[in-house]
Design an enzyme around this catalytic site. Sequence first.
Site, mmCIF file in Angstrom:
data_model
loop_
_atom_site.group_PDB
_atom_site.id
_atom_site.type_symbol
_atom_site.label_atom_id
_atom_site.label_comp_id
_atom_site.label_asym_id
_atom_site.label_seq_id
_atom_site.Cartn_x
_atom_site.Cartn_y
_atom_site.Cartn_z
ATOM 1 N N GLY A 1 -10.806 0.004 15.038
ATOM 2 C CA GLY A 1 -10.103 -1.053 15.787
ATOM 3 C C GLY A 1 -9.678 -0.544 17.155
ATOM 4 O O GLY A 1 -9.708 -1.286 18.145
ATOM 5 N N THR A 2 -9.339 0.727 17.233
ATOM 6 C CA THR A 2 -8.905 1.309 18.520
ATOM 7 C C THR A 2 -10.069 1.354 19.510
ATOM 8 O O THR A 2 -9.907 1.029 20.685
ATOM 9 C CB THR A 2 -8.357 2.734 18.281
ATOM 10 O OG1 THR A 2 -7.278 2.634 17.363
ATOM 11 C CG2 THR A 2 -7.877 3.375 19.565
ATOM 12 N N HIS B 1 -13.186 9.733 12.900
ATOM 13 C CA HIS B 1 -12.207 9.514 11.831
ATOM 14 C C HIS B 1 -12.633 10.215 10.546
ATOM 15 O O HIS B 1 -13.798 10.554 10.372
ATOM 16 C CB HIS B 1 -12.039 8.014 11.555
ATOM 17 C CG HIS B 1 -11.193 7.319 12.577
ATOM 18 N ND1 HIS B 1 -11.695 6.879 13.779
ATOM 19 C CD2 HIS B 1 -9.870 6.997 12.580
ATOM 20 C CE1 HIS B 1 -10.724 6.323 14.489
ATOM 21 N NE2 HIS B 1 -9.603 6.377 13.781
ATOM 22 N N PRO C 1 -3.932 -2.193 15.765
ATOM 23 C CA PRO C 1 -5.074 -1.336 15.427
ATOM 24 C C PRO C 1 -4.695 0.137 15.485
ATOM 25 O O PRO C 1 -5.299 0.961 14.808
ATOM 26 C CB PRO C 1 -6.097 -1.660 16.520
ATOM 27 C CG PRO C 1 -5.719 -3.006 17.008
ATOM 28 C CD PRO C 1 -4.224 -3.096 16.871
ATOM 29 N N ASN C 2 -3.712 0.478 16.316
ATOM 30 C CA ASN C 2 -3.272 1.875 16.382
ATOM 31 C C ASN C 2 -1.778 1.923 16.681
ATOM 32 O O ASN C 2 -1.332 1.392 17.682
ATOM 33 C CB ASN C 2 -4.062 2.612 17.466
ATOM 34 C CG ASN C 2 -4.006 4.107 17.244
ATOM 35 O OD1 ASN C 2 -2.976 4.650 16.848
ATOM 36 N ND2 ASN C 2 -5.109 4.772 17.491
ATOM 37 N N LYS D 1 -12.613 6.126 5.952
ATOM 38 C CA LYS D 1 -12.394 4.917 6.762
ATOM 39 C C LYS D 1 -13.496 3.905 6.492
ATOM 40 O O LYS D 1 -14.670 4.255 6.433
ATOM 41 C CB LYS D 1 -12.353 5.290 8.253
ATOM 42 C CG LYS D 1 -11.988 4.118 9.131
ATOM 43 C CD LYS D 1 -11.616 4.550 10.525
ATOM 44 C CE LYS D 1 -11.332 3.354 11.419
ATOM 45 N NZ LYS D 1 -10.258 2.512 10.901
ATOM 46 N N ARG E 1 1.289 3.697 -2.063
ATOM 47 C CA ARG E 1 0.731 4.948 -2.589
ATOM 48 C C ARG E 1 -0.277 5.571 -1.642
ATOM 49 O O ARG E 1 -0.728 6.681 -1.846
ATOM 50 C CB ARG E 1 0.067 4.711 -3.954
ATOM 51 C CG ARG E 1 1.027 4.543 -5.099
ATOM 52 C CD ARG E 1 0.265 4.283 -6.382
ATOM 53 N NE ARG E 1 -0.534 3.068 -6.325
ATOM 54 C CZ ARG E 1 -1.865 3.039 -6.250
ATOM 55 N NH1 ARG E 1 -2.554 4.151 -6.263
ATOM 56 N NH2 ARG E 1 -2.513 1.877 -6.198
ATOM 57 N N GLY E 2 -0.667 4.851 -0.613
ATOM 58 C CA GLY E 2 -1.658 5.367 0.339
ATOM 59 C C GLY E 2 -1.023 6.402 1.262
ATOM 60 O O GLY E 2 0.187 6.572 1.278
ATOM 61 N N GLY F 1 0.823 -1.226 0.000
ATOM 62 C CA GLY F 1 0.000 0.000 0.000
ATOM 63 C C GLY F 1 0.848 1.264 0.000
ATOM 64 O O GLY F 1 0.481 2.245 0.655
HETATM 65 P P1 NAP Z 1 -5.354 5.036 1.793
HETATM 66 O O1 NAP Z 1 -4.716 6.371 1.612
HETATM 67 O O2 NAP Z 1 -6.689 4.774 1.162
HETATM 68 O O3 NAP Z 1 -4.325 3.923 1.302
HETATM 69 C C1 NAP Z 1 -4.629 2.577 1.103
HETATM 70 C C2 NAP Z 1 -3.703 2.066 0.029
HETATM 71 O O4 NAP Z 1 -3.854 0.637 -0.081
HETATM 72 C C3 NAP Z 1 -4.040 2.635 -1.346
HETATM 73 O O5 NAP Z 1 -2.848 3.010 -1.989
HETATM 74 C C4 NAP Z 1 -4.713 1.467 -2.061
HETATM 75 O O6 NAP Z 1 -4.533 1.486 -3.463
HETATM 76 C C5 NAP Z 1 -3.942 0.312 -1.446
HETATM 77 N N1 NAP Z 1 -4.596 -0.966 -1.662
HETATM 78 C C6 NAP Z 1 -5.920 -1.265 -1.565
HETATM 79 N N2 NAP Z 1 -6.117 -2.545 -1.881
HETATM 80 C C7 NAP Z 1 -4.916 -3.055 -2.203
HETATM 81 C C8 NAP Z 1 -4.475 -4.315 -2.642
HETATM 82 N N3 NAP Z 1 -5.345 -5.302 -2.860
HETATM 83 N N4 NAP Z 1 -3.153 -4.512 -2.840
HETATM 84 C C9 NAP Z 1 -2.271 -3.525 -2.649
HETATM 85 N N5 NAP Z 1 -2.627 -2.281 -2.260
HETATM 86 C C10 NAP Z 1 -3.935 -2.057 -2.048
HETATM 87 O O7 NAP Z 1 -5.545 4.727 3.348
HETATM 88 P P2 NAP Z 1 -4.590 5.122 4.584
HETATM 89 O O8 NAP Z 1 -5.186 6.267 5.308
HETATM 90 O O9 NAP Z 1 -3.179 5.174 4.132
HETATM 91 O O10 NAP Z 1 -4.795 3.833 5.497
HETATM 92 C C11 NAP Z 1 -4.362 2.555 5.072
HETATM 93 C C12 NAP Z 1 -4.798 1.513 6.076
HETATM 94 O O11 NAP Z 1 -4.152 1.745 7.320
HETATM 95 C C13 NAP Z 1 -6.311 1.522 6.368
HETATM 96 O O12 NAP Z 1 -6.756 0.189 6.518
HETATM 97 C C14 NAP Z 1 -6.415 2.295 7.672
HETATM 98 O O13 NAP Z 1 -7.564 1.906 8.425
HETATM 99 C C15 NAP Z 1 -5.123 1.850 8.340
HETATM 100 N N6 NAP Z 1 -4.614 2.801 9.330
HETATM 101 C C16 NAP Z 1 -4.023 2.257 10.424
HETATM 102 C C17 NAP Z 1 -3.476 3.071 11.404
HETATM 103 C C18 NAP Z 1 -2.849 2.442 12.601
HETATM 104 O O14 NAP Z 1 -2.338 3.171 13.456
HETATM 105 N N7 NAP Z 1 -2.850 1.128 12.699
HETATM 106 C C19 NAP Z 1 -3.521 4.458 11.253
HETATM 107 C C20 NAP Z 1 -4.104 4.989 10.080
HETATM 108 C C21 NAP Z 1 -4.643 4.145 9.137
HETATM 109 P P3 NAP Z 1 -5.579 2.282 -4.429
HETATM 110 O O15 NAP Z 1 -5.131 3.701 -4.379
HETATM 111 O O16 NAP Z 1 -5.371 1.640 -5.765
HETATM 112 O O17 NAP Z 1 -6.945 2.074 -3.876
#
Ligand code: NAP
Length: 265
Positions: free
Chosen positions: A164-165, A154, A125-126, A158, A12-13, A10
């Site tokens: 999860g938190t 959030h 989760p966080n 989301k 690019r996210g 991921g």
């Molecule tokens: P985001 O900007 O939407 O990024 C998600 C990325 O995953 C996008 O680049 C997306 O690609 C990619 N993706 C989706 N399906 C995929 C697949 N099958 N294979 C490979 N890549 C794939 O979201 P974000 O804000 O960065 O958050 C990402 C994740 O982290 C979420 O699940 C969020 O809930 C979690 N998160 C966790 C924490 C923590 O502290 N644990 C904190 C923040 C976020 P596309 O652009 O092509 O859709």
Amino acid sequence: MEKISVVIAGPRGKMGREAVQLIEQSEHLTLAGVIDRKYDQQLLSELDGFSSDVKIYTDPGLCFDETIPDVLVDLTTPETGYLHARTALQHGVRPVIGTTGFTKDELNELKELSKEKKLGTIIAPNFAVGAILMMKFSQMAAKYFSDIEIIEMHHDQKLDAPSGTALKTAEMIREQRSSKKQGHPDEKETIQGARGAEMDGMRVHSVRLPGLVAHQQVMFGGEGQLLTIRHDSHDRKSFMSGVKLCIETVMNLEELVYGVENILD
Ligand code: NAP
């Protein structure tokens, strides 16, 4: 100290971009490759905003076979995070999974696989250390206050609710608090869902709005007093010290750990 080789899923996210930067800026970490659902076999540096020359893979198994990383950091979606974690363990790679929303069966399967392979897995989760402390302080407070409402807030992209938190906070509180129905015994919702979700009588509310990042407040009501414990992540950089800690710690584990609070001293 030998470098820890990491694959990011991921990239690019919003989280993925920060994580790539973290790896590039940490002397003892090295980026082995990235997993994306697009741009197979291209170089990451061909995409806007990246300078690293590592290869992009759409097939996680091939990525692990070719780059032989120590750790996978997954920042995609819950469904993909689970599949990536399973594939990583099957290929001898330790998963650090930042996505949430796994089912109990999925968690149990990863737990078993981790144990069988004697490889660490961290499901976080966080990653924000401040949020972990908010959960720990809430657990402490629950010993003295049994009327509790959790409000998590959030950004509107989301996918899972509650967060999860929030779930983890409720589970930690549950260890200190017996089941108790809150509010008036005869209360009625005139709009369905007005009182939020219920867990052992405790209420959990999910707010989704553009402009928010990740925020949670836990409110404890008592006779003539109100205690509020709140944490705000204003920027995704707040998660990166936790990501680094998980990468370092997972190297020394031989089983699955759920929650960063379980690896903090
Ligand atoms: P985001 O900007 O939407 O990024 C998600 C990325 O995953 C996008 O680049 C997306 O690609 C990619 N993706 C989706 N399906 C995929 C697949 N099958 N294979 C490979 N890549 C794939 O979201 P974000 O804000 O960065 O958050 C990402 C994740 O982290 C979420 O699940 C969020 O809930 C979690 N998160 C966790 C924490 C923590 O502290 N644990 C904190 C923040 C976020 P596309 O652009 O092509 O859709």
